[in-house]
Scaffold this active site. Structure first.
Site, short mmCIF file in Angstrom:
data_model
loop_
_atom_site.label_atom_id
_atom_site.label_comp_id
_atom_site.label_asym_id
_atom_site.label_seq_id
_atom_site.Cartn_x
_atom_site.Cartn_y
_atom_site.Cartn_z
N SER A 104 60.06 62.02 39.92
CA SER A 104 59.08 63.02 39.53
C SER A 104 58.00 63.05 40.61
CB SER A 104 58.45 62.68 38.18
OG SER A 104 59.39 62.75 37.14
N LYS A 178 60.04 69.76 35.80
CA LYS A 178 60.02 68.42 35.19
C LYS A 178 58.62 68.09 34.65
CE LYS A 178 60.72 64.21 33.98
NZ LYS A 178 61.17 63.11 34.83
N LYS A 247 50.94 60.38 34.72
CA LYS A 247 51.08 60.94 36.06
C LYS A 247 51.70 62.34 36.01
CE LYS A 247 54.71 60.79 38.10
NZ LYS A 247 56.05 60.49 38.63
#
Length: 303
Positions: A104, A178, A247
């Site tokens: 990611s 994502k 995050k």
């Protein structure tokens, strides 16, 4: 068009954590020759003792020995360091090679990385995944692939061993999808926790409440999977850390702010996870957001 990567193609795989190890294991089982690397010697030793593979002597050597390299790392900074750092993977890659980044990362930075690699005639495909450790073990991940269609096409036999591929568009689009997906996942978990806590406080059996929710319009991945498996059991071991979810929420928020799209709920959700990370730590499981909310409930009750 360059040929597809098919067994027994040598594939470099960097990052053998909770997700990476089972993914690399599937590739080996499919007949690919895996050249493995991890900054954690213990992780590399565990993988090497369970799966027939070659252990890379260095990242540059891994690049020299493979036409395709997969990265499965915590964030884009780690990916960039592995690829472009001193004696990094890119130093060994030949023109025409492909980097398949399944981590990611921040979409705009991914586009910049793709451009830099393109200067050396190396293609970058960003192909993050959803499905968690369970999906990685089962080989049923949802794979969001962004980049040049020809490069994605070369990687399809590899990705087929890991799950189902969805082409998202240009470079960086996989990482964008994502982050936005994880935003929806985080919202669902937090909202489910708040609803369940209110129901339990009113005296409703949580098992009964979940059954009702899962037969009603409020059902979501948290009511169907996370709450029964990891919250009611109090195991809190989904395999995805709270810090990584925080995050991804920051990535999604940064993307929305850069594009000027509405993000009031996203902002609140990102703040919630940041506060939980500060309290519980980066490595707490993402489902422990429930524990954080329970602490807030206790604090409010004491006031």
């Amino acid at each position: 068009m360059p040929e597809e990567f098919v067994p027994p193609e040598r594939i470099g795989f960097v990052g053998l954590g909770n997700m990476g190890a089972p993914m690399a294991r599937h590739l080996a089982s499919a007949g690919f020759q895996v050249v493995a690397a991890d900054s954690n010697p213990a992780a590399l030793e565990r993988f090497g003792s369970a799966v027939q593979c070659e252990r890379a002597r260095s990242l540059a050597e891994l690049g020299r020995s493979c036409r395709l390299v997969i990265t499965m790392l915590p964030d884009g900074g780690a990916v960039r360091q592995v690829l472009l750092g001193d004696d990094g993977v890119a130093a060994g890659l030949a023109p025409g090679s492909v980097v398949l980044d399944m981590s990611s990362a921040e979409p705009v930075a991914t586009r910049a990385l793709a451009s830099k690699l393109a200067d050396a005639s190396i293609s970058l495909v960003d192909a993050p995944v959803s499905g968690g450790v369970k999906g990685a073990v089962a080989g049923t991940l949802a794979i969001m692939a962004g980049g040049e269609p020809a490069a994605i096409a070369r990687c399809r036999p590899v990705l087929a061993a890991l799950g189902q591929v969805f082409c998202t568009g240009a470079s960086g689009s996989g990482h964008a999808v994502k982050a936005l997906n994880n935003y929806l996942s985080a919202v669902a978990l937090a909202a489910t926790a708040e609803a369940m806590m209110a129901g339990e406080s009113f005296g409703i059996d949580p098992v009964v409440m979940l059954e009702i929710l899962n037969h009603s319009t409020g059902r979501n991945t948290a009511t169907e999977q996370k709450y029964p498996a990891f919250v009611l059991s109090r195991s809190f071991n989904s395999g995805f850390t709270l810090g990584l979810m925080a995050k991804d929420l920051r990535i999604a928020l940064g993307l929305a702010e850069a594009l000027g799209t509405p993000a009031s709920l996203l902002c609140e959700c990102a703040d919630l996870w940041d506060c939980a990370q500060q309290r519980l730590g980066f490595n707490a499981d993402n489902t422990e957001i429930v524990r954080y909310l329970e602490r807030l409930q206790g604090a409010n009750a004491d006031e």
